[in-house]
Write a protein that holds these residues in place. Structure first.
Motif, mmCIF file in Angstrom:
data_model
loop_
_atom_site.group_PDB
_atom_site.id
_atom_site.type_symbol
_atom_site.label_atom_id
_atom_site.label_comp_id
_atom_site.label_asym_id
_atom_site.label_seq_id
_atom_site.Cartn_x
_atom_site.Cartn_y
_atom_site.Cartn_z
ATOM 1 N N SER A 1 0.835 -1.145 0.121
ATOM 2 C CA SER A 1 0.038 -0.242 -0.196
ATOM 3 C C SER A 1 0.931 1.338 0.178
ATOM 4 O O SER A 1 0.182 2.413 -0.063
ATOM 5 C CB SER A 1 -0.813 -0.061 1.172
ATOM 6 O OG SER A 1 -0.105 -0.204 2.363
ATOM 7 N N ILE A 2 2.015 0.968 0.162
ATOM 8 C CA ILE A 2 2.981 2.364 0.049
ATOM 9 C C ILE A 2 2.874 3.106 -1.167
ATOM 10 O O ILE A 2 3.063 4.056 -1.417
ATOM 11 C CB ILE A 2 4.511 2.042 0.581
ATOM 12 C CG1 ILE A 2 5.160 3.291 1.118
ATOM 13 C CG2 ILE A 2 5.262 1.421 -0.757
ATOM 14 C CD1 ILE A 2 6.538 3.162 1.639
ATOM 15 N N GLY A 3 2.540 2.343 -2.369
ATOM 16 C CA GLY A 3 2.449 2.940 -3.703
ATOM 17 C C GLY A 3 1.149 3.823 -3.828
ATOM 18 O O GLY A 3 1.122 4.312 -4.705
ATOM 19 N N ASP A 4 0.517 3.733 -2.862
ATOM 20 C CA ASP A 4 -0.777 4.612 -2.719
ATOM 21 C C ASP A 4 -0.534 6.147 -2.348
ATOM 22 O O ASP A 4 -1.301 6.867 -2.553
ATOM 23 C CB ASP A 4 -2.012 4.014 -1.738
ATOM 24 C CG ASP A 4 -2.553 2.536 -2.172
ATOM 25 O OD1 ASP A 4 -2.454 2.534 -3.418
ATOM 26 O OD2 ASP A 4 -3.154 1.985 -1.386
ATOM 27 N N LEU A 5 0.672 6.186 -2.019
ATOM 28 C CA LEU A 5 0.940 7.484 -1.726
ATOM 29 C C LEU A 5 1.493 8.335 -2.904
ATOM 30 O O LEU A 5 2.716 8.803 -3.122
ATOM 31 C CB LEU A 5 2.155 7.538 -0.712
ATOM 32 C CG LEU A 5 2.098 6.840 0.595
ATOM 33 C CD1 LEU A 5 3.142 6.849 1.607
ATOM 34 C CD2 LEU A 5 0.802 7.261 1.585
ATOM 35 N N ARG A 6 0.612 8.570 -3.778
ATOM 36 C CA ARG A 6 0.758 9.344 -4.977
ATOM 37 C C ARG A 6 1.440 10.640 -5.060
ATOM 38 O O ARG A 6 1.785 11.169 -6.060
ATOM 39 C CB ARG A 6 -0.616 9.328 -5.747
ATOM 40 C CG ARG A 6 -1.080 8.047 -5.815
ATOM 41 C CD ARG A 6 -0.491 6.930 -6.677
ATOM 42 N NE ARG A 6 -1.054 5.327 -6.884
ATOM 43 C CZ ARG A 6 -1.791 5.117 -7.743
ATOM 44 N NH1 ARG A 6 -2.092 5.852 -8.937
ATOM 45 N NH2 ARG A 6 -2.111 3.965 -7.514
#
Length: 956
Positions: free
Chosen positions: A106-111
């Motif tokens: 979910s770290i990839g959700d930090l757009r």
């Protein structure tokens, strides 16, 4: 009585408003979730509003935008809930050794994340593919953890990435490049740093990894398991400054085009299986550190081209099949410090010569075939000839027949004081104060020096650290460096202790700030000496006791809250009435004293007024500027000159400014000060430093300018700022300066003559655009009937127009002459006057238009290279320069003509004169306090009433 009641009601009202909470509900819940999975969170996290109370949390409009918790002792894992912080821009959890486990997908959700730093934690497992979703990411630093698996190909999606550091992990597999619908590291055209050393990467270095479009300056692939040949495409990345391919299993010959990398300062090819002849590196004039040891090169006589590497400090060629005799010319290289040629076939006589470098410290020729030495004693140089024939002679057993080297240890000495006895766990600082320092290890991956016994390096580093801490308002008393050593990978490591100011320990804010400065590379070490670095912090456990609210204080009953709210409303009404009264009294006072203020009408909006309407240059009060400079604190004192001091300040909106504060004896009269501001307020051009405002209050005279973080052109050319200026950048700086002057001369009415053009007065913004600064000596051509101003001669040695000096008649062509000197400075990076030589005369005497580069090779700054294919348009630039420094003003071109000529040179070089360079940060933000080279001071300007500083003009 009423005053006390008002204060109490105000405090209660404040508590009520805080208790209500300001942080967004989703962000607050996410932070509470993170808190539940972490150990040792800061005590302040018991507060009710993270945006107001929680240490390490910053917000914008109720949304969390930054989490910086370096060196806080956090433990546990990073919860997948982190992805819910949709406005997060900065995440730094460095130096928390008890943070473990994998990174959540979910770290990839930090757009919106631009900075992700997790240095020296204990994270493990694969780096998630989702990391490629963070399209705004500029800074990705995951070094010194336990990450495994392959480098995700999705990193190739991060088109804005500037910094990639995955070093010192357990990553394996090949280096990903694009192909078959996937992206790879070759797509990162804006990245300047590939730090991938000390992993288990395998396979070949892909040919596709490199291209001319790349902006790389650091390529670090040391200590992996890479095989195959060094790709020839490496020679296409001409921006490279540091290349480390050592400690792999690379084979085959070194590509012949590697000498195209004329900006490379450090080249490590050691401990591989390279074959063929060692590469000819002629033309790599910036090269200072060269290590090709422990390879399988074919036998070769000692190459003559080694002696042409003018910047060389270190030559390491151990076990490389070299043979023949070492020429004494090698030791004449002025920067040379260390020569290690162990285990080769070098023979004959060792002749160091009489003109060897004063910096030379070590010549190691152990296990060769040397049978004679010309000098048995060479001052300050350790010579090692153990296991050579010369040491087998019974009568020749000098000190050079031993392999021992002198041991060296360094520790920052006390600062003119005697250390006292400290408690068992405290340490005495260089200022002899007992305290608990913040400690760790600074590791430099490619320092360009090897003379570890030279204390100058450490003094420079200490000074640079202190200036950086002061510029960021960190309460640091002093720093202590100790135990310099090189590890097995060639890294230079130094123990660092940072001592607090005022108390014997840092609070948590202090350690967070220091940790973030060192983890995100805010601190820039002196360049090029130290090169890329990383920091490994120790734990810090001396924060002191925190006095928090008790549970009874945190939970007030409903009656108290209601009473406080009613009291607060009453207080607001009283404050409103008091404010109206104070406003009326202020207006009366202003009207009473304003009649004597020459600036009193400048705040009006009457278009018919005959005074300037300063829409951009605003009036500041003394109290304003006092607040913005932290009471004109010493840490904000960034320069001085004849007028007084310069301070750095920060406006409420975050904008940095430079504030010139006149000392009493140099203050002008009211009308003169007003006239100067009127002059500055009517010049607005992108290549002129903007006057933002002024202060004429409480007997003070101050000017407020925009602050330019990349400092002066002088610092860039000298290498002090760490900014690399290639030929195109220099042309664009010349063009920007010329445009600013052309505007002053030809578009301002009446025209303005600057009178003090020099490299110290040309400032560089974050895109290296040139801006002309310091109008303290400027003159306005108010008399349209004349083409000159008769005035006392003022200026700077080396830049002054000789015609103006002789006649005292100042013209626009005087600026043209100074600009011509500046053009010579751009070419050579030399001072106009140095060791009694005047650069204008020297160049005029040396120019030979029948030769390549007009025969000016000795004047060209080696940092640009000497290739005619690189310096396109050089001859035209020199021709233009010579026109600008003609002795007769009439023979010099106008600045608008100069602008057109430089634009044509840029176009012929394939560059767009209107295109700006990408944003860049300097290697340091401040120069030494009081230094005459500070861009906002003018210590080296002067009145000329005596002998001319110029050589006598030859009348023939």
């Amino acid at each position: 009585m009423w005053e006390r009641i008002s204060v109490v009601l105000l405090l209660v009202l404040n508590y009520v408003l805080v208790a209500k909470g300001e942080t967004d509900d989703v962000d607050f819940s996410t932070l509470k979730s993170l808190m539940s999975t972490w150990k040792n969170t800061p005590p302040e996290w018991e507060g009710t509003d993270p945006c107001e109370d929680w240490e390490g949390i910053k917000c914008r409009n109720t949304r969390v935008t930054s989490i910086t918790l370096a060196s806080t002792g956090l433990g546990g894992q990073l919860s997948g809930d982190i992805g819910s912080l949709s406005e997060l821009e900065i995440l730094d959890l460095s130096y928390n050794k008890d943070l473990t486990g994998p990174l959540p997908q979910s770290i990839g959700d930090l757009r919106k994340l631009s900075t992700l730093i997790l240095v020296s934690c204990s994270f493990s497992g694969p780096i998630p593919d989702s990391i490629g979703n963070m399209q705004e990411l500029l800074f990705l630093s995951l070094n010194s953890n336990g990450f495994s698996g392959v480098i995700p190909t999705s990193i190739g999606n991060l088109s804005k990435l500037y910094w990639l550091d995955l070093a010192d992990n357990q990553l394996e597999g090949s280096i990903p490049v694009s192909g078959d619908g996937t992206l790879g590291l070759d797509n990162l055209h804006h990245a300047k740093h590939f730090h991938l050393g000390k992993n288990n990467l395998s396979g070949t270095i892909p040919l596709r990894l490199f291209s001319p479009e790349m902006a790389l300056i650091h390529l670090l692939l040391e200590s992996n398991k890479l095989v195959g040949k060094i790709p020839s495409t490496l020679g296409l990345v001409k921006s490279l400054e540091v290349v480390r391919l050592d400690g792999n299993s690379l084979d085959g010959p070194v590509p012949s085009n590697i000498n195209n990398l004329t900006n490379v300062r450090d080249l490590y090819l050691s401990n591989n299986k390279l074959s063929g002849s060692p590469p000819d590196l002629t033309g790599m004039n910036a090269l200072s550190y060269l290590d090709m040891s422990n390879n399988s090169f074919t036998p070769l006589d000692f190459p003559e081209w080694f002696s042409t590497l003018k910047s060389l400090t270190t030559l390491m060629m151990e076990r490389t099949q070299l043979q023949g005799q070492v020429p004494s010319s090698l030791f004449e290289l002025v920067n040379l410090q260390t020569v290690v040629l162990k285990d080769n076939k070098i023979n004959g006589t060792l002749d160091v010569g009489s003109s060897y470098s004063s910096r030379l410290r070590l010549i190691d020729l152990e296990t060769n075939s040397i049978d004679n030495i010309k000098q048995t004693e060479v001052s300050n140089v350790v010579i090692i000839l153990k296991d050579n024939p010369v040491c087998q002679e019974t009568n020749e057993r000098g000190t050079y027949c031993s392999s021992s080297q002198s041991n060296f240890s360094y520790s920052t000495p006390p600062n003119n004081c005697e250390p006292g006895a400290c408690s068992s766990d405290q340490i005495s600082s260089p200022n002899c104060k007992c305290a608990y320092p913040y400690t760790g290890t600074l590791a430099f991956r490619s320092p360009s020096f090897t003379d570890l016994d030279n204390k100058t390096h450490y003094l420079m580093l200490e000074d640079s650290l202190m200036r950086s801490f002061k510029s960021h308002f960190v309460p640091v008393d002093s720093v202590l460096l100790s135990h310099p050593r090189r590890d097995s990978t060639g890294y230079l490591k130094l123990s660092l202790q940072v001592f607090p100011s005022g108390l014997d320990h840092f609070n948590r804010t202090g350690t967070l700030t220091i940790g973030f400065m060192l983890s995100n590379q805010t601190f820039k070490p002196p360049q090029p000496d130290f090169g890329p670095y990383f920091f490994l912090a120790d734990g810090y456990e001396h924060f002191g006791n925190y006095e928090g609210l008790s549970e009874s204080n945190k939970h007030s009953n409903i009656g108290i809250i209601i009473g406080a709210a009613v009291g607060g409303l009453v207080l607001l009404v009283l404050l409103l009435l008091a404010g109206v009264y104070a406003f009326r009294q202020k207006k009366r006072a202003e009207k009473a004293i304003g009649q004597s203020n020459p600036f009193r009408r400048w705040d009006t909006v009457d278009s018919k007024s005959d005074v300037p309407q300063l829409k951009e240059a605003r009036m500041f009060t003394f109290e304003d500027l006092k607040k913005y400079t932290k009471n004109f604190s010493q840490v904000n004192d960034i320069g001085s000159g004849g007028f007084g001091k310069v301070y750095k300040g920060t406006l409420p909106d975050g904008q940095r400014v430079a504030i010139k504060r006149a000392q009493k004896e140099s203050m002008q009269g009211k009308l003169e000060f007003k006239a100067e501001i009127e002059l500055l307020s009517r010049v607005h051009h992108k290549n002129l430093v903007s006057l933002l405002g002024f202060c004429f209050d409480q007997g003070e005279q101050m000017l407020v300018y925009e602050y330019l973080q990349n400092g002066s052109l002088k610092d860039a050319l000298s290498g002090k700022s760490g900014i690399k200026l290639d030929w195109i950048r220099r042309l664009k700086i010349a063009l920007g300066t010329a445009r600013g002057l052309a505007y002053l001369h030809e578009l301002v009415n009446p025209p303005i003559i600057h009178r003090d053009i020099k490299s110290n007065n040309i400032l560089l913004d974050n895109r290296l655009n040139a801006k002309v600064s310091d109008f303290g000596l400027s003159k306005s051509m108010v008399d349209a009937e004349k083409d000159h101003v008769t005035t006392q001669v003022k200026g700077t040695l080396g830049y002054l127009d000789p015609e103006y000096y002789m006649s005292q008649q100042l013209t626009e062509k005087s600026d043209v002459y100074s600009f011509g000197v500046l053009m010579l400075e751009l070419i050579s990076a030399k001072k106009p006057l140095e060791r009694g030589k005047y650069i204008v005369k020297e160049v005029k005497n040396a120019v030979d238009k029948t030769k390549g580069l007009y025969g000016l090779q000795e004047f060209i700054d080696p940092a640009m290279g000497l290739s005619s294919t690189t310096l396109i348009g050089f001859d035209k630039f020199v021709n233009l320069t010579l026109k600008c420094v003609e002795e007769s003003g009439e023979a010099r071109p106008k600045m608008s003509d100069v602008v057109r000529e430089i634009e044509n040179i840029l176009k012929s070089s394939g560059a767009n004169p209107t295109e700006e360079s990408p944003s860049i940060s300097s290697s340091y933000e401040e120069v030494s306090r009081g230094s005459s080279s500070h861009p906002y001071n003018s210590n080296d300007t002067f009145d000329l009433s005596g002998e001319s500083p110029y050589p006598k003009v030859d009348s023939s």
